[in-house]
Design an enzyme around this catalytic site. Structure first.
Site, short mmCIF file in Angstrom:
data_model
loop_
_atom_site.label_atom_id
_atom_site.label_comp_id
_atom_site.label_asym_id
_atom_site.label_seq_id
_atom_site.Cartn_x
_atom_site.Cartn_y
_atom_site.Cartn_z
CE LYS A 139 5.04 8.62 56.17
NZ LYS A 139 5.34 8.44 57.60
NE ARG A 140 -5.32 9.05 58.94
CZ ARG A 140 -4.67 8.08 59.59
NH1 ARG A 140 -3.54 7.60 59.13
NH2 ARG A 140 -5.17 7.57 60.70
#
Lengths: 315, 315
Positions: A105-106
């Site tokens: 989830k960058r």
């Protein structure tokens, strides 16, 4: 990359990914104690235990499922040693022929997003004085999850790296948690008094972003849509016809097989369902308690078989 | 934690943070070559070079500014060795008396957000068989940035950890990049035909989330608002009166001192301005080129002094 994932899904008849989200409370006592004895009560001991636990899980399910999804937060929790266990898990999964979806989830902007993408699904070229290049793949996942809040500047660098290395991303569209609606469901004015929820605006962008990354019938740019919102799944499936959907929220979070049909296309493809604690901590569930902590991997295998049956019967 | 940051800002008369966002192209050749010679053309060599470069920068600016902000993506880029350089940078900054803002932009849900929070601003308690506890602070930053797209479920676990360990977070509200408006500026229906942009809805949540984390006049729950959007900064300042604002986008991204007054409250507090490449790669800028690569740290010091003057004159 998505064509490789699809081939594995078809071969195993299993649109399912096992989430490797280790928590201290999930790791069987005999594994933890072994490393505590060897390495004292340290992050290093916990991390070695996590890796051994993961190896047992992967050995147990590798012939049943196409992919694993290690959730990097559960490793980052334990600092550098934890991230070393993450990296070793990625490498072991590859040895077992599993596609690795790094749930990271960058999301950032420009060169910063590029740096995340290079670290996880790209390569670093280090040039020596003669211009020779040493190429290294730092974390070397196959696909990663990406947060879209920063807009195209944040997502496109990931796609550029995907296109160089034939990897994939899944962009968060509608997440599985109870409060995902706080921002994602806000009604956006789209002109003439009409409105649409934000997650649909994001979905249209995902569809657009993916057009130059086609790999067979689907794009290497996928989406995340939670199993806990089946009606939205149906609408989003139609808005993003060429987009593979990663569907978290099955099992522990409340989603079940009958909620999932709408996430798939008529070709029987288009979605992959994740289960994490329902599988990796199955031995703690009453239904599989007879396996005991020693049999945690067999319990995980049985829970995976049960999940596959539920999914196959419903889609 | 915010009271500690404010005390340092007042002591140094410097509402400024230096972004430690190393890129291969920024690291002076003499440093890279030294480690390439010792350790070959490897991620380990690059990471040691990054750390030495950071130490030089921190030595040069530690008496001028209250804080540094390492951007973790630039370290994750180089895998485990890169993250080891990140951790060593955090520890060295603490030795120099600097507050460390980890620019990690993490965000997930429930136990997963807790895991990120524990890894970065929390502590892991490992219990032995007698119930004795070994407490470890894995990355040990003071404050981290957080992505709000997943809603309260995603942000509150960070706040819970902050409250346990007296740390802080800055939640992304309006980012500095050109396409930040794609989702953040979307007009949301708020009833009776009225609309408001999404970033204001997020800002109100930040204000609300921060109410139980007051530390003096400000909350340990802060916000990120880009210097590149000064009008929005003024509006957001009023919406979040007790919220410290981290302001990226100064310098290389186009923001300048005269754009910044509106981010501050009348007490002269309430905002901290970040500059990264404008300082750490100053020696590559024509204005500071006379320092040369050998003088990269002195160039960074001069660029910091110039930035401080610009900010002090304008706020």
């Amino acid at each position: 990359m998505i064509s490789k994932l699809i081939a594995e899904i078809k071969k195993k008849d299993a649109p399912v990914v096992v989430g490797l989200d280790p928590q201290l409370a999930f790791i069987p006592k005999q594994i933890l104690d072994k490393y505590y004895k060897e390495m004292d009560y340290t992050l290093e001991a916990v991390s070695e235990a996590i890796y051994e636990y993961n190896v047992g899980l992967m050995d147990a399910v590798a012939d049943l499922v196409p992919a694993v999804k290690p959730q990097i937060a559960m490793y980052e929790n334990f600092g550098i040693p934890g991230l070393q266990a993450f990296k070793k898990t990625v490498d072991y999964a590859h040895k077992k022929g599993l596609v690795v979806i790094g749930d990271i989830k960058r999301g950032d902007i420009g060169s910063t997003s590029t740096a995340y993408a290079v670290g996880h699904i790209g390569k670093v070229d280090i040039k020596d004085e003669n211009g020779n290049v040493n190429t290294v793949f730092p974390f070397d996942e196959d696909i990663v999850t990406v947060n879209p809040y920063l807009g195209s500047d944040g997502v496109k660098p990931f796609i550029d790296v995907c296109n160089q290395t034939d990897r994939g991303i899944f962009v968060l569209v509608k997440t599985s948690n109870p409060s995902s609606g706080e921002f994602q469901d806000q009604e956006i004015v789209v002109g003439d008094g009409a409105t649409r929820p934000l997650y649909e605006i994001v979905a249209e962008k995902v569809n657009e972003w993916g057009q130059d990354s086609m790999d067979g019938d689907y794009s290497n740019v996928g989406a995340v849509v939670g199993a806990t919102y089946p009606e939205m799944g149906i609408a989003l499936r139609k808005l993003m016809p060429k987009t593979y959907i990663l569907v978290p929220g099955y099992g522990a979070q409340g989603g079940s097989g009958k909620d999932l049909k709408g996430f798939f296309n008529e070709d029987g493809l288009g979605a992959i369902i994740n289960s994490s604690r329902g599988i990796i901590a199955a031995y703690k569930n009453e239904k599989y308690a007879s396996f005991g902590a020693e049999g945690y991997a067999d319990a995980a295998r049985k829970a995976t078989e049960d999940m596959l049956q539920d999914i196959r019967e419903n889609i």
